[in-house]
Structures are given as structure tokens and as C-alpha cells.
Design a protein around this motif. Structure first.
Motif, PDB file in Angstrom:
ATOM      1  N   UNK A  17       0.829  -1.206   0.000  1.00 57.11           N
ATOM      2  CA  UNK A  17       0.000   0.000   0.000  1.00 57.11           C
ATOM      3  C   UNK A  17       0.863   1.255   0.000  1.00 57.11           C
ATOM      4  N   UNK A  18       1.995   1.213   0.695  1.00 52.27           N
ATOM      5  CA  UNK A  18       2.891   2.372   0.683  1.00 52.27           C
ATOM      6  C   UNK A  18       3.473   2.611  -0.706  1.00 52.27           C
ATOM      7  N   UNK A  19       3.774   1.529  -1.416  1.00 52.33           N
ATOM      8  CA  UNK A  19       4.241   1.683  -2.790  1.00 52.33           C
ATOM      9  C   UNK A  19       3.169   2.330  -3.655  1.00 52.33           C
ATOM     10  N   UNK A  20       1.928   1.862  -3.536  1.00 51.72           N
ATOM     11  CA  UNK A  20       0.832   2.432  -4.335  1.00 51.72           C
ATOM     12  C   UNK A  20       0.598   3.894  -3.987  1.00 51.72           C
ATOM     13  N   UNK A  21       0.594   4.213  -2.711  1.00 52.65           N
ATOM     14  CA  UNK A  21       0.349   5.595  -2.286  1.00 52.65           C
ATOM     15  C   UNK A  21       1.474   6.512  -2.757  1.00 52.65           C
ATOM     16  N   UNK A  22       2.709   6.055  -2.626  1.00 48.16           N
ATOM     17  CA  UNK A  22       3.857   6.887  -3.003  1.00 48.16           C
ATOM     18  C   UNK A  22       3.912   7.155  -4.498  1.00 48.16           C
ATOM     19  N   UNK A  23       3.427   6.230  -5.302  1.00 45.26           N
ATOM     20  CA  UNK A  23       3.488   6.383  -6.756  1.00 45.26           C
ATOM     21  C   UNK A  23       2.232   7.049  -7.323  1.00 45.26           C
ATOM     22  N   UNK A  24       1.347   7.510  -6.482  1.00 43.19           N
ATOM     23  CA  UNK A  24       0.106   8.118  -6.955  1.00 43.19           C
ATOM     24  C   UNK A  24       0.292   9.594  -7.281  1.00 43.19           C
ATOM     25  N   UNK A  25      -0.430  10.091  -8.297  1.00 44.01           N
ATOM     26  CA  UNK A  25      -0.334  11.511  -8.645  1.00 44.01           C
ATOM     27  C   UNK A  25      -0.712  12.412  -7.476  1.00 44.01           C
ATOM     28  N   UNK A  34       1.582  12.761   5.804  1.00 42.91           N
ATOM     29  CA  UNK A  34       0.348  13.262   6.413  1.00 42.91           C
ATOM     30  C   UNK A  34      -0.805  12.277   6.214  1.00 42.91           C
ATOM     31  N   UNK A  35      -0.873  11.654   5.037  1.00 41.65           N
ATOM     32  CA  UNK A  35      -1.952  10.713   4.761  1.00 41.65           C
ATOM     33  C   UNK A  35      -1.840   9.478   5.654  1.00 41.65           C
ATOM     34  N   UNK A  36      -0.620   8.952   5.807  1.00 35.57           N
ATOM     35  CA  UNK A  36      -0.424   7.772   6.653  1.00 35.57           C
ATOM     36  C   UNK A  36      -0.752   8.109   8.109  1.00 35.57           C
ATOM     37  N   UNK A  37      -0.318   9.295   8.553  1.00 33.48           N
ATOM     38  CA  UNK A  37      -0.624   9.703   9.935  1.00 33.48           C
ATOM     39  C   UNK A  37      -2.121   9.907  10.136  1.00 33.48           C
ATOM     40  N   UNK A  38      -2.779  10.522   9.149  1.00 35.12           N
ATOM     41  CA  UNK A  38      -4.208  10.840   9.293  1.00 35.12           C
ATOM     42  C   UNK A  38      -5.075   9.578   9.298  1.00 35.12           C
ATOM     43  N   UNK A  39      -4.798   8.666   8.368  1.00 39.87           N
ATOM     44  CA  UNK A  39      -5.631   7.474   8.250  1.00 39.87           C
ATOM     45  C   UNK A  39      -5.129   6.304   9.097  1.00 39.87           C
ATOM     46  N   UNK A  40      -3.934   6.437   9.633  1.00 41.46           N
ATOM     47  CA  UNK A  40      -3.408   5.391  10.491  1.00 41.46           C
ATOM     48  C   UNK A  40      -2.528   4.379   9.798  1.00 41.46           C
ATOM     49  N   UNK A  43      -2.434   1.448   4.035  1.00 41.12           N
ATOM     50  CA  UNK A  43      -3.510   0.568   3.579  1.00 41.12           C
ATOM     51  C   UNK A  43      -4.859   1.265   3.729  1.00 41.12           C
ATOM     52  N   UNK A  44      -5.064   1.926   4.859  1.00 41.82           N
ATOM     53  CA  UNK A  44      -6.316   2.650   5.069  1.00 41.82           C
ATOM     54  C   UNK A  44      -6.409   3.850   4.138  1.00 41.82           C
ATOM     55  N   UNK A  45      -5.281   4.537   3.931  1.00 37.95           N
ATOM     56  CA  UNK A  45      -5.282   5.702   3.047  1.00 37.95           C
ATOM     57  C   UNK A  45      -5.663   5.311   1.627  1.00 37.95           C
ATOM     58  N   UNK A  46      -5.231   4.139   1.178  1.00 32.25           N
ATOM     59  CA  UNK A  46      -5.524   3.700  -0.183  1.00 32.25           C
ATOM     60  C   UNK A  46      -7.009   3.421  -0.399  1.00 32.25           C
ATOM     61  N   UNK A  47      -7.743   3.179   0.681  1.00 28.33           N
ATOM     62  CA  UNK A  47      -9.190   2.965   0.545  1.00 28.33           C
ATOM     63  C   UNK A  47      -9.959   4.266   0.466  1.00 28.33           C
ATOM     64  N   UNK A  48      -9.310   5.374   0.810  1.00 30.05           N
ATOM     65  CA  UNK A  48      -9.985   6.672   0.860  1.00 30.05           C
ATOM     66  C   UNK A  48      -9.473   7.647  -0.196  1.00 30.05           C
TER      67      UNK A  48
END
Length: 351
Positions: A17-25, A34-40, A43-48
């Protein structure tokens, strides 16, 4: 060479999930954290949040593994702790080469691309002396000082941080050096596989060079140079800044001498660097950071003339009726603050 899955303390699903989030526009290093801290969790960030799909990651991973490399994700045991501590740490690095160098003490050597022969020779001598003392040499694989430092440190250990994808050879004249470091040192890149280096990527690259290092050595930095960006990022990160001085009449040393004036450590040889690195870290010499508050009238005029649309630097000089040297200094300060983007044709815009 790649020899299986990287050792990781991350849950495999979270790592993916970190790979997917980091490679996202539109997800940069700060937004990622901030996204990892906010959603916990990522993996959770990728669902939102809108993120790239698994196939995108799989394609890049296959190319990287095919070249003998691997991903280094924040949270992996192999990921450099000195980088992970930074607020703008790259969430993912591509790496090819000797991963053991990530666990060694590192010193960066940076300087002019169009460096004098004397400066290149000194960069090589410093790299060799520091390497013989057990230090790994990091730089940006540019021509001039970077290349001289890398070549002298091939036997003892060198890390090259690239502005583009790890497969992109830039500048082309350093193709043999790129290959030599791949085989005998370590290549690192924040950008995805296949990404061509662009102007704004080089300042971002510089923060990784300094972030990996205990200190940064600067040779032949002009008044507005990328080496100054690296030096100021090093100071912000709590690293030592070492500078080889030069004649005040030589414009190639204008930035170098200004760093010494502002608190950098004057260097004559490798012993000057080693003696500082061997002392308690609380005794570091900070370099004065660019001032962001209370801008001068000239800086205010230049800032008001800038916007999101790229503007030629020559046009700024004419419009603001400020000298070219002053405009260059103001633009460098804005770039150091992360507020300026440079474009082809000597044009700039605000971010």
C-alpha cells in the motif's frame, strides 16, 4: 544484485500500500506522511484516496528486479534511518547495487558541473582520503565535482543519487560511471523507473544526498548554484557543511565563500573533515539559513511579479528594475524554500 524479497519490518500488505500511495499523482513526500498519519496506515489511506493500481506497481517492480534492483520503502530495515527521520523523506527509493553501503557512514561531496581541473583533482583526493578512513562518498552523478568524487571512491564505496528514474543515464557522458557504480557502488532514485530528469527534480534530489550524509563538502559553488541548495538543506537537516575556500575575486567561489562567512567549516584537506566528524555531534557548526521573513523591497517586487505561469528571468530583471545578480539570489532563496519551480528556457514560476 537482487537476491530475493528485501528484509522488511512492514506487514506485506502495508508495504504494498505504501508503494501504491507513493506512486500516486499529487502524493508527494509530505502528503504521503500526512496521509499515513491521518488514516493510520497506507492501507487505510488507499481505501480513501485515489491511488495507482497494483498493475502499475507490478510493472515497475518487474523492471527494477530485472535490472538487479529492489524498492526501499519507509519502514524497511534497509531504508536509511537518517533519511527516514526527515519530514520530507522519500517514501520509496529504487536501489541497484551494494545495499551494504546503506549501513555505512556517508559524506557527500558536491560542487560545480563546469569545475576547474584543480577542483576536480581536489574532490578526488578528498574522496579517496575519506574513503580510506571508512566513509562512503555520496553525490549526484553530475559532471565535474560529482563525477570526480564518485570515480575516486569506487574502490571504497560510493552512492549516486539520481534526479530521474534509476534506469536513466544523465548526463549521457557519465554512462560508464553510471554502470561502474551500478556494479561496484549503489544507485538510488526517488523517481519511478523510466522517468526522465527534469529541472525541478534536481533540488529534490539534493535533499536526499545531504539527508544520507553526516556532512556535505562543497567545492567551487557559484553565487546561484545547486550546490548551495544541497548545503542549505544539509544545514536544515542538522548536518555539518564543509567548504573549500577560494579567491574572493573568482566568481566560481562566491557561493562557497558566502557559506564560510555564514558558519560553514573551512576545509584544507581530509583531516579537517575527519576531525569534525569524530567529535560529539552536538558541536556541529550550523550554516545560516535563508531568511523567509521581512523580505527586502527587491524580493517583494520579484515575488509580486511571479505567478503560476512561467516567466523568463530576463523579463523579471527588466520588469522589476533589479540587477540580474540580485534576481538570481532572490530566486535561489525561493527555490530553497520550495516555492519556486524552474522551467526550460530560463523561465521560473511559483509553486
Amino acid at each position: 544484485m537482487f537476491d530475493g524479497p528485501p528484509a522488511s519490518e512492514l506487514d506485506p500488505g502495508e508495504r504494498r500500500a505504501r508503494l501504491r500511495l507513493a506512486r500516486s499523482p499529487r502524493i508527494g513526500p509530505v502528503t504521503f506522511r500526512e496521509a499515513v498519519d491521518h488514516f493510520g496506515s497506507a492501507r487505510a489511506a488507499c481505501t480513501r484516496l485515489p491511488t495507482v493500481g497494483e498493475k502499475t506497481i507490478a510493472r515497475e517492480e518487474a523492471a527494477l528486479h530485472g535490472a538487479g534492483g529492489r524498492f526501499l520503502v519507509v519502514g524497511d530495515r534497509l531504508y536509511p534511518a537518517s533519511l527516514a527521520a526527515l519530514p520530507d523523506a522519500p517514501p520509496v527509493l529504487s536501489a541497484i547495487g551494494n545495499m551494504a553501503l546503506l549501513a555505512t557512514p556517508v559524506v557527500a561531496i558536491v560542487g560545480a558541473r563546469e569545475a576547474s581541473l584543480a577542483a576536480c583533482r581536489l574532490a578526488g583526493e578528498l574522496a579517496a582520503a575519506l574513503g580510506a578512513s571508512g566513509l562512503t562518498i555520496a553525490s549526484g552523478l553530475a559532471r565535474g565535482i560529482d563525477a570526480a568524487a564518485h570515480r575516486s571512491a569506487l574502490e571504497t564505496g560510493t552512492i549516486a543519487v539520481l534526479a530521474g528514474g534509476i534506469d536513466q543515464v544523465y548526463p549521457p557522458r557519465n554512462a560508464d560511471l553510471h554502470e561502474a557504480i551500478r556494479r561496484r557502488g549503489l544507485l538510488l532514485a526517488e523517481a519511478p523507473w523510466g522517468t526522465r530528469p527534469i529541472a525541478r527534480a534536481f533540488p529534490r534530489r539534493n535533499r536526499i544526498v545531504s539527508g544520507l550524509s553526516l556532512g556535505v563538502v562543497v567545492l567551487e559553488a557559484a553565487a546561484a548554484s545547486g550546490s548551495l541548495i544541497t548545503a542549505h538543506r544539509a544545514a536544515e537537516q542538522g548536518r555539518d557543511v564543509f567548504v573549500v575556500p577560494g579567491s574572493p575575486l573568482d566568481p566560481r567561489y562566491a557561493g562557497s565563500n558566502a557559506l564560510i562567512r555564514d558558519g560553514a567549516i573551512l576545509v584544507r584537506d581530509g583531516n579537517d573533515i575527519l576531525s569534525v566528524l569524530q567529535r560529539p555531534r552536538t558541536a556541529s557548526h550550523p550554516v545560516e539559513k535563508p531568511r523567509k521573513n521581512n523580505p527586502t523591497p527587491e524580493a517583494a517586487d520579484v515575488l509580486s511579479a511571479l505567478g503560476p505561469v512561467p516567466t523568463a528571468v530576463d523579463e523579471l530583471v527588466r520588469r522589476c528594475q533589479v540587477s540580474a545578480a540580485t534576481v538570481a539570489e532572490i530566486l535561489l532563496a525561493l527555490e530553497l524554500e520550495g516555492r519556486l519551480e524552474r522551467h526550460r528556457g530560463n523561465r521560473v514560476s511559483l509553486i
